[in-house]
Design an enzyme around this catalytic site. Structure first.
Site, short mmCIF file in Angstrom:
data_model
loop_
_atom_site.label_atom_id
_atom_site.label_comp_id
_atom_site.label_asym_id
_atom_site.label_seq_id
_atom_site.Cartn_x
_atom_site.Cartn_y
_atom_site.Cartn_z
N ASP A 1 21.86 16.35 48.70
CA ASP A 1 23.09 17.07 49.06
C ASP A 1 22.83 18.50 49.50
OD1 ASP A 1 25.16 15.49 46.49
OD2 ASP A 1 24.38 14.79 48.40
N ARG B 1 26.30 2.89 52.17
CA ARG B 1 26.78 3.17 50.82
C ARG B 1 27.21 1.89 50.08
NH1 ARG B 1 28.24 8.58 50.70
NH2 ARG B 1 27.94 8.48 48.45
N ARG C 1 36.76 18.66 50.98
CA ARG C 1 36.57 17.59 49.99
C ARG C 1 35.70 18.07 48.84
NH1 ARG C 1 34.18 12.27 51.89
NH2 ARG C 1 34.39 12.07 49.66
N CYS D 1 30.19 5.38 55.05
CA CYS D 1 30.68 6.70 55.49
C CYS D 1 29.65 7.22 56.49
CB CYS D 1 30.84 7.63 54.29
SG CYS D 1 29.28 8.15 53.62
N LYS E 1 32.05 18.93 41.58
CA LYS E 1 32.84 17.79 42.10
C LYS E 1 32.27 16.49 41.52
CE LYS E 1 31.80 16.04 46.28
NZ LYS E 1 31.45 14.63 46.31
N ASN E 2 30.95 16.36 41.52
CA ASN E 2 30.35 15.08 41.15
C ASN E 2 30.26 14.86 39.65
OD1 ASN E 2 30.23 14.50 43.83
ND2 ASN E 2 28.04 14.91 44.05
C1 EPZ Z 1 26.24 10.23 44.40
O1 EPZ Z 1 26.59 9.25 45.35
C2 EPZ Z 1 26.93 11.51 44.85
N1 EPZ Z 1 28.38 11.33 44.86
C3 EPZ Z 1 26.45 11.88 46.26
O2 EPZ Z 1 27.04 13.13 46.60
C4 EPZ Z 1 24.93 12.07 46.20
O3 EPZ Z 1 24.45 12.35 47.49
C5 EPZ Z 1 24.27 10.78 45.68
O4 EPZ Z 1 24.82 10.44 44.39
C6 EPZ Z 1 22.76 10.93 45.52
O5 EPZ Z 1 22.48 11.97 44.65
C7 EPZ Z 1 29.05 11.37 43.68
O6 EPZ Z 1 28.46 11.55 42.61
C8 EPZ Z 1 30.53 11.19 43.74
P1 EPZ Z 1 23.72 6.61 44.81
P2 EPZ Z 1 26.29 7.68 45.04
O7 EPZ Z 1 24.43 5.40 44.31
O8 EPZ Z 1 26.38 7.42 43.59
C9 EPZ Z 1 21.81 3.10 47.32
C10 EPZ Z 1 28.20 14.62 47.99
O9 EPZ Z 1 27.94 15.15 49.08
N2 EPZ Z 1 22.71 2.21 46.56
O10 EPZ Z 1 22.92 7.41 43.85
O11 EPZ Z 1 27.14 6.89 45.97
C11 EPZ Z 1 22.59 4.04 48.25
O12 EPZ Z 1 22.86 3.40 49.49
C12 EPZ Z 1 27.90 13.15 47.77
O13 EPZ Z 1 28.70 15.23 46.99
C13 EPZ Z 1 22.63 0.83 46.78
O14 EPZ Z 1 21.83 0.36 47.60
O15 EPZ Z 1 24.78 7.58 45.49
C14 EPZ Z 1 21.63 5.20 48.39
O16 EPZ Z 1 20.66 4.88 49.38
C15 EPZ Z 1 27.29 12.52 49.00
N3 EPZ Z 1 23.45 0.02 46.06
C16 EPZ Z 1 20.92 5.26 47.02
O17 EPZ Z 1 21.16 3.99 46.41
C17 EPZ Z 1 24.35 0.49 45.15
O18 EPZ Z 1 25.06 -0.32 44.51
C18 EPZ Z 1 21.45 6.35 46.10
O19 EPZ Z 1 22.85 6.20 46.08
C19 EPZ Z 1 24.42 1.90 44.95
C20 EPZ Z 1 23.59 2.73 45.66
#
Ligand code: EPZ
Length: 419
Positions: free
Chosen positions: A305, A122, A398, A117, A22-23
């Protein structure tokens, strides 16, 4: 609404084939905006989130066609609109991945801020900060990001946190920018490399993906690509844990063991017997599940995850374990549902102390987010004294393709019913 009903106690036996990730699929579909078409994408999983991004992009003028070999043709010759509405974006935060490609292709985008969410706030501040550094003018109006740029310019970007979709968004924004872009402290997940592979097939000049520094040289034009999505490492990890928790003996094919070394290490410590080849696992669950501590980390560490699924395993381990969640601030919502099944878990900040019990008890429980729903299904596979009913399984749909059918094929007593 549908629910999943499970009568626990069966050990899983047999072979399961993993679907496309998915990702990795979501950024790949978004990347098709960067140039006309038709792009051909193989191994796309049939998931709600994929339907959602296709719906949003169709509304912009993209055309999708399912081919006989189950690949997807994507044509964005007629991309004219640049807006992603709140009612769709709020159902899938990853819609933010449209921002970079729209700016690179059209020079403008109007995307609803995704909002939080169940697992956390996020924020997307790191995405926006990087795009500003590339010359994008951004204004926040009524919850929408209104972004415009004459032409993207390369920049030296530093991510405070190695954000996965942030890295993907900026990679897509940079491939046709003027000059060079360097992404420092970039995410190193396999999905990043898969997107870079697709972008290279489109003619992009990218190197360093998979490390924490990615170099991109802007090119004048791109061409349509044909690309196969990598297998879903989180689905594979979910089945590995399912075999470990049910004293199973399963073979997992179409997977990438090299994407799961942290999980292999932890499940071997639990007592599972794991052998693997290039694209296949065999995993036997232990008679005694040993308790093991985990801390979630960015790749190649233990993936957030799979935290909920591993917690379920620890609920019936011998001894206590500490599960530390370092990525998201609210990713223990599954704990209260597991406690309804008899789990003994104490939360202290971003750590959960899990005291192993002899068994979990069947009960009606409610899914709260995608991976939490998988953890409740794993609990149902081993729960005793009746049937476990997992409601709100739209969360599950999803991100998992036909999960209950795959479990049933491995011998689980599991079915989907009207709630
Ligand atoms: C991706 O989400 C994945 N989703 C998530 O999978 C996964 O849990 C996550 O990466 C971590 O591996 C997709 O790829 C579609 P991040 P993402 O930006 O990109 C903070 C699932 O179950 N952050 O790496 O949204 C954020 O709050 C989903 O398949 C900021 O502060 O995660 C988090 O604490 C859930 N500012 C950390 O960074 C930003 O602008 C990592 O988030 C962006 C992120």
């Amino acid at each position: 609404m549908k629910k999943i009903v499970i009568e626990g106690g069966n050990s899983l036996k047999g072979t399961v084939t993993i679907s496309g990730s998915k990702n990795a699929a979501l950024p790949a579909v978004a990347a098709c905006i960067l140039t006309g078409g038709p792009h051909i994408i193989h191994s796309l999983p049939t998931l709600r989130d994929i339907m959602t991004i296709k719906t949003i992009m169709s509304g912009m003028g993209a055309e999708f066609h399912e081919n006989e070999d189950h690949s997807l043709s994507v044509n964005t010759d007629n991309i004219i609109d640049h807006e992603a509405s709140y009612d769709l974006v709020r159902t899938m935060r990853a819609s933010i991945l449209l921002l970079g490609p729209l700016l690179a292709r059209l020079g403008k985008a109007r995307i609803s801020l995704p909002g939080g969410c169940a697992i956390g706030a996020r924020p997307v501040n790191l995405h926006l900060k990087a795009l500003s550094a590339m010359g994008v003018d951004m204004r926040l109006e009524n919850g929408y990001i209104n972004a415009e740029v004459k032409h993207m310019k390369g920049a030296n970007i530093f991510f405070d946190i190695p954000t996965v979709t942030g890295t993907e968004n900026i990679m897509m924004a940079a491939v046709t920018a003027d000059g060079s872009t360097i992404l420092n402290n970039a995410a190193k997940e396999p999905e990043i490399i898969d997107l870079a592979d697709m972008l290279r097939k489109m003619g992009a000049d990218i190197r360093g993906d998979g490390t924490d520094t990615i170099f991109i040289e802007g090119v004048k034009e791109l061409k349509p690509a044909e690309h196969s999505i990598i297998p879903d490492r989180i689905e594979a990890g979910t089945f590995m844990i399912a075999s470990a928790i049910t004293q199973g003996d399963i073979r997992i094919q179409n997977c990438r063991p090299d994407h799961l070394y942290a999980v292999i290490e932890k499940l071997r410590a639990v007592g599972a017997e794991i052998e693997y080849g290039e694209d296949v696992f065999s995993i036997k669950g232990p008679k005694i599940i040993h308790s093991v501590d985990i801390t979630t980390m960015p790749f190649p560490g233990f993936p957030t995850d799979l935290q909920a699924q591993f917690m379920t395993l620890m609920c019936i381990a011998k001894g206590s374990s500490i599960i530390e969640e370092t990525i998201f601030e609210n990713r223990f919502i599954h704990v209260s549902e597991l406690e309804r099944m008899g789990a003994d878990i104490t939360i202290n900040g971003n750590q959960a102390l899990v005291r192993g019990r002899d068994c979990l008890l069947a009960a009606p429980v409610m899914a709260t987010d995608l991976r939490a729903s998988a953890s409740l299904i794993l609990a149902g596979l081993v729960a005793v004294e009746g049937r476990t009913e997992v409601s709100r399984i739209y969360h599950l749909d999803r991100g998992y393709e036909a999960l209950e059918e795959k479990f049933r094929a491995l011998g689980a007593n599991i079915r989907r019913e009207e709630d």
